[in-house]
Design a protein around this motif. Structure first.
Motif: not given
Length: 525
Positions: A357-358, A428-429, A434-437, A442-443
């Protein structure tokens, strides 16, 4: 067969211990296996038994006091997974950044004596004649030593066992060590893939406590490990990261995929050392961030990770790191860990999906869709615990980590509106930044990797996620920032005595002071 392997390991241990303690690095470099090839020639024991030992000592499976110092009272705590109710050393200890050198030598000593040394021994014995054993030892060596580099930074890797003209063992910078990790993984993956493609016999089944001699799973693990390390260095060297990450993503045998692929060492009949720390010694409890995040998300994995408090069913309390504890009994009633099975997990298959995903966020070829990989990561983690309602969880766009309340001391509270409470939800939004994703990925990755605190601490340092709670008391004498958290452990003090010249050069590689506040090479955020 298990009894015979354990007997062999006892013989090895006796020989190793007979050479003295790990007080000198020259001793760590000595060959502990003083028996001849004829002593162990049957069934490939000469090459296989040392790797059995290496697997078992990634975390000291049979010695909970050492395991506690090897990982639990550093990475497991720093990761935000766990906290101890015990006020060790007058409550000045690692948990509030009063770092104790005689605790923090253990990760270094255990890795070099019990893992690095037997892996190198097997590599030397296998050579080109036994490429499968050579590849296996190489993968294990990288798995062990990247963890040590992620604790200290520069390590002795390329020059292990080599005394230079100054009679010292030379360090590699972390960048150099990582370059060799990638080279070694590439070599091992190619050797083992070619070996499998030729239909050659699988020969280390009797010694493999992870995959029972399944060579394809070892290749998948090595690919996933390569992707892990590639993602890790993206902030420091994006070109190298992309090259190595795409090589892992495009390998025809792929990555770990299902919960049954987890990289977990079978230590049966010995119980997991965390069970001893938690239940026998009462030295281990749930952390405050775990309470906040898991209860906030109504996460169904919660009862698989922790048990309710002494207050009753459905009530969970964690302890905040770095707080005032005068008596152990103040916090022993907080949530214990759920009892762990007799396997020590170092990589969950769910991690592979979160890595993909990352990688997709980074636009790496072969990564696929970020949302697909993210949701597969969560569902793979749920599968690991036999949880079926993953779709309801993935649709949750309202639940967030909860404020933390310490019933014993309100000084430790983290109230609503605190900058240390995440606002991230599960769903997922696609329109998010990108930072919020990344925070969302990671959470969930952090939740799924439990209880492997070493990797969780590393990922927190690399990304800043999930949001954790800073220590209340900071005993670092201003060497570690409360708000920036601990970044590494200082080099073991024994190196001051036994390897001072090389240590001096290693410290210069840090480009900052040798303390817990100095960032590692890949720690750029």
């Amino acid at each position: 067969m298990r009894k015979r392997i354990h007997s062999m390991l006892l013989a090895m241990a006796a020989l190793t211990l007979g050479s003295g303690c790990t007080g000198k690095f020259t001793d760590i470099n000595k060959n502990p296996y003083d028996f001849t090839e004829s002593d162990l020639k049957g069934d490939f024991q000469l090459m296989g038994a040392p790797i059995t030992q290496a697997q078992l000592y990634l975390l000291r499976y049979n010695d909970p006091p050492t395991a506690q110092l090897q990982q639990n009272l550093n990475a497991d705590i720093f990761s935000g997974y766990m906290m101890s109710p015990t006020p060790f050393e007058g409550n000045i200890n690692n948990m509030n950044y009063g770092l104790l050198y005689y605790w923090n030598v253990h990760p270094w000593n255990e890795a070099y004596r019990w893992v690095m040394k037997p892996c190198v021994f097997t590599q030397q014995k296998a050579g080109t004649k036994y490429p499968d054993f050579y590849a296996w030892a190489t993968i294990m060596k990288v798995e062990a030593m990247h963890r040590i580099s992620d604790i200290f930074g520069p390590i002795i890797y390329n020059h292990f066992g080599e005394i230079n003209n100054d009679n010292v063992f030379e360090y590699d910078s972390q960048q150099q060590a990582y370059a060799t990790f990638f080279h070694d993984l590439d070599t091992a993956i190619n050797l083992l893939t070619d070996y499998v493609n030729r239909g050659s016999p699988q020969r280390f089944q009797a010694f493999d406590l992870v995959y029972k001699g399944d060579y394809i799973k070892w290749i998948k693990f090595a690919n996933t490990l390569r992707l892990r390390l590639a993602v890790r260095i993206n902030g420091a060297d994006p070109a190298q990261a992309r090259k190595e990450g795409e090589a892992a993503l495009k390998h025809p045998l792929g990555l770990l995929q299902e919960a049954k692929d987890n990289f977990a060492v079978d230590i049966s009949p010995v119980t997991h050392p965390l069970n001893i720390m938690c239940y026998t010694w009462a030295d281990l409890r749930m952390s405050a961030p775990m309470e906040s995040i898991l209860t906030g998300y109504n996460d169904p994995r919660l009862p698989h990770y922790f048990v309710h408090t002494d207050e009753g069913q459905g009530i969970y309390h964690g302890i905040r790191n770095g707080i005032r504890i005068s008596l152990k009994e103040q916090y022993t009633g907080y949530s214990k860990l759920a009892r762990l099975e007799n396997r020590i997990q170092f990589m969950a298959a769910a991690e592979a999906w979160f890595l993909k995903a990352e990688a997709a966020l980074n636009n790496w070829d072969g990564a696929g869709s970020a949302v697909y990989n993210y949701e597969r990561g969560v569902s793979t983690s749920f599968d690991q615990y036999g949880i079926t309602n993953v779709n309801d969880y993935l649709k949750n766009d309202s639940s967030k980590p909860r404020p933390y309340v310490d019933p014993n001391n309100r000084e430790n509270d983290v109230p609503a509106g605190s900058q240390h409470l995440s606002k991230i939800t599960v769903k997922w939004d696609e329109q998010a930044s990108k930072e919020e994703k990344l925070e969302r990925i990671i959470t969930q990755k952090w939740i799924a990797m439990f209880p492997e605190g070493q990797e969780a601490w590393t990922e927190f340092r690399r990304t800043g996620y999930p949001k954790l709670f800073p220590v209340v008391i900071n005993n670092s004498n201003n060497t570690i920032s409360t708000e920036k958290f601990i970044r590494r452990l200082p080099f073991p003090q024994i190196e001051e005595v036994t390897n001072p010249q090389a240590l001096g050069r290693a410290r210069k590689m840090l480009k900052a002071d040798d303390n817990g506040g100095t960032r590692l090479w890949w720690d750029t955020k």
